[in-house]
Design an enzyme around this catalytic site. Sequence first.
Site, PDB file in Angstrom:
ATOM      1  N   HIS A 108     -62.952  13.089 -11.323  1.00 45.84           N
ATOM      2  CA  HIS A 108     -61.639  13.322 -10.927  1.00 45.84           C
ATOM      3  C   HIS A 108     -60.613  12.661 -12.084  1.00 45.84           C
ATOM      4  O   HIS A 108     -60.773  11.519 -12.521  1.00 45.84           O
ATOM      5  CB  HIS A 108     -60.940  12.702  -9.722  1.00 45.84           C
ATOM      6  N   ASN A 139     -67.603   7.746 -15.482  1.00 41.13           N
ATOM      7  CA  ASN A 139     -66.884   8.016 -14.448  1.00 41.13           C
ATOM      8  C   ASN A 139     -67.153   6.793 -13.368  1.00 41.13           C
ATOM      9  O   ASN A 139     -66.372   6.619 -12.589  1.00 41.13           O
ATOM     10  CB  ASN A 139     -67.734   9.349 -13.864  1.00 41.13           C
ATOM     11  N   ASP A 229     -48.779   4.844 -28.387  1.00 34.82           N
ATOM     12  CA  ASP A 229     -48.601   5.556 -29.657  1.00 34.82           C
ATOM     13  C   ASP A 229     -49.843   6.150 -30.139  1.00 34.82           C
ATOM     14  O   ASP A 229     -49.597   7.237 -30.789  1.00 34.82           O
ATOM     15  CB  ASP A 229     -48.068   4.551 -30.732  1.00 34.82           C
ATOM     16  N   ASP A 238     -46.164  13.743 -26.015  1.00 29.69           N
ATOM     17  CA  ASP A 238     -45.191  12.499 -26.143  1.00 29.69           C
ATOM     18  C   ASP A 238     -45.190  12.097 -24.560  1.00 29.69           C
ATOM     19  O   ASP A 238     -44.529  12.796 -23.792  1.00 29.69           O
ATOM     20  CB  ASP A 238     -43.929  13.042 -26.559  1.00 29.69           C
ATOM     21  N   PHE A 239     -45.739  10.924 -24.297  1.00 31.00           N
ATOM     22  CA  PHE A 239     -45.688  10.136 -23.059  1.00 31.00           C
ATOM     23  C   PHE A 239     -44.275   9.576 -22.903  1.00 31.00           C
ATOM     24  O   PHE A 239     -43.525   9.177 -23.877  1.00 31.00           O
ATOM     25  CB  PHE A 239     -46.519   9.225 -22.905  1.00 31.00           C
ATOM     26  N   GLN A 248     -38.856   3.442 -25.597  1.00 33.74           N
ATOM     27  CA  GLN A 248     -40.095   3.875 -25.761  1.00 33.74           C
ATOM     28  C   GLN A 248     -40.928   3.189 -27.132  1.00 33.74           C
ATOM     29  O   GLN A 248     -41.844   2.773 -26.999  1.00 33.74           O
ATOM     30  CB  GLN A 248     -40.050   5.533 -26.034  1.00 33.74           C
ATOM     31  N   GLU A 252     -44.349   1.648 -26.477  1.00 34.93           N
ATOM     32  CA  GLU A 252     -45.563   2.516 -26.856  1.00 34.93           C
ATOM     33  C   GLU A 252     -46.129   1.859 -27.933  1.00 34.93           C
ATOM     34  O   GLU A 252     -47.432   2.260 -28.069  1.00 34.93           O
ATOM     35  CB  GLU A 252     -44.969   3.745 -27.190  1.00 34.93           C
TER      36      GLU A 252
HETATM   37 MN    MN Z   1     -64.190   9.462 -10.852  1.00 34.80          MN
HETATM   38 MN    MN Z   2     -43.493   8.770 -26.102  1.00 28.59          MN
END
Ligand code: MN
Ligand code: MN
Length: 258
Positions: A108, A139, A229, A238-239, A248, A252
């Site tokens: 997931h 996982n 970054d 781009d978060f 940011q 970042e």
């Molecule tokens: Mn998992």
């Molecule tokens: Mn960003």
Amino acid sequence: MRILWLIGLLLLTGCTPLSNSYPHLLMGNPSGASGGDLENLLLDKPQYALSYSATKGTANWVSWRLTQADLGPVGRCEAGFSLDPSLPATLTAIETNDYRRSGYDRGHLIPSGDRTANTLDNCATFVMTNIVPQTPENNRGTWADLEEYSRDLVKQGKELYIVAGPSGQQKRIAGQITVPTQLWKVILVLDQPGSGLQGITPSTQVIAVVIPNRKRLNRNWQSYITSVDRVEQLTGYDFFSAVSLPIQSVIESREAML
Ligand code: MN
Ligand code: MN
């Protein structure tokens, strides 16, 4: 008078917000995913937002808010894995059998454990668009430990904004599913739940990791901490783009100290 009333009505309906009320993209849409692009296809759900790639046969990323209200008594979805009904019918949907005997787990992206308030929300994490091929060691080990750590933060009173996804390609399984070489995750930690963008300051904590998708890896997820970054360089996304640029750039560039 009647015409004015009609114009008023049109203006009113025209001003209905186009964006929905789900909170999962509050920090931004990392790849500008939209409804029209099959390689960056936005699936916007009550439980999370997801960008799907038809070529990869997996998500590019999944983005979700995690609050205390998401954590409840419900166990893993009894119906198990299912096709994603929100995928366009023109796409070949990945099936749970496509993972069989591949040696990889159906992993997931948004974990089942992050949606335990009710059965509907939990089963929403079992659609195949939320699943990527992960080594069992990744996982069930390193990756699972970070998921557990995140939920602990929420239980301690934090609110999280999380984005996770695959990167790279080590092989394909069933001819159509990309097995990533690594998985990454970025987590923004809000000290004040519900404070949203206003609650983010230069001292807001963010946690970023890039974890190899192989059999042999360090069980300690903290050994894979990096900066947001770096994950942006790795993925091209781009978060936290809704956060002001000065903030940011501070949050970042810093690696989490835990
Ligand atoms: Mn998992
Ligand atoms: Mn960003």
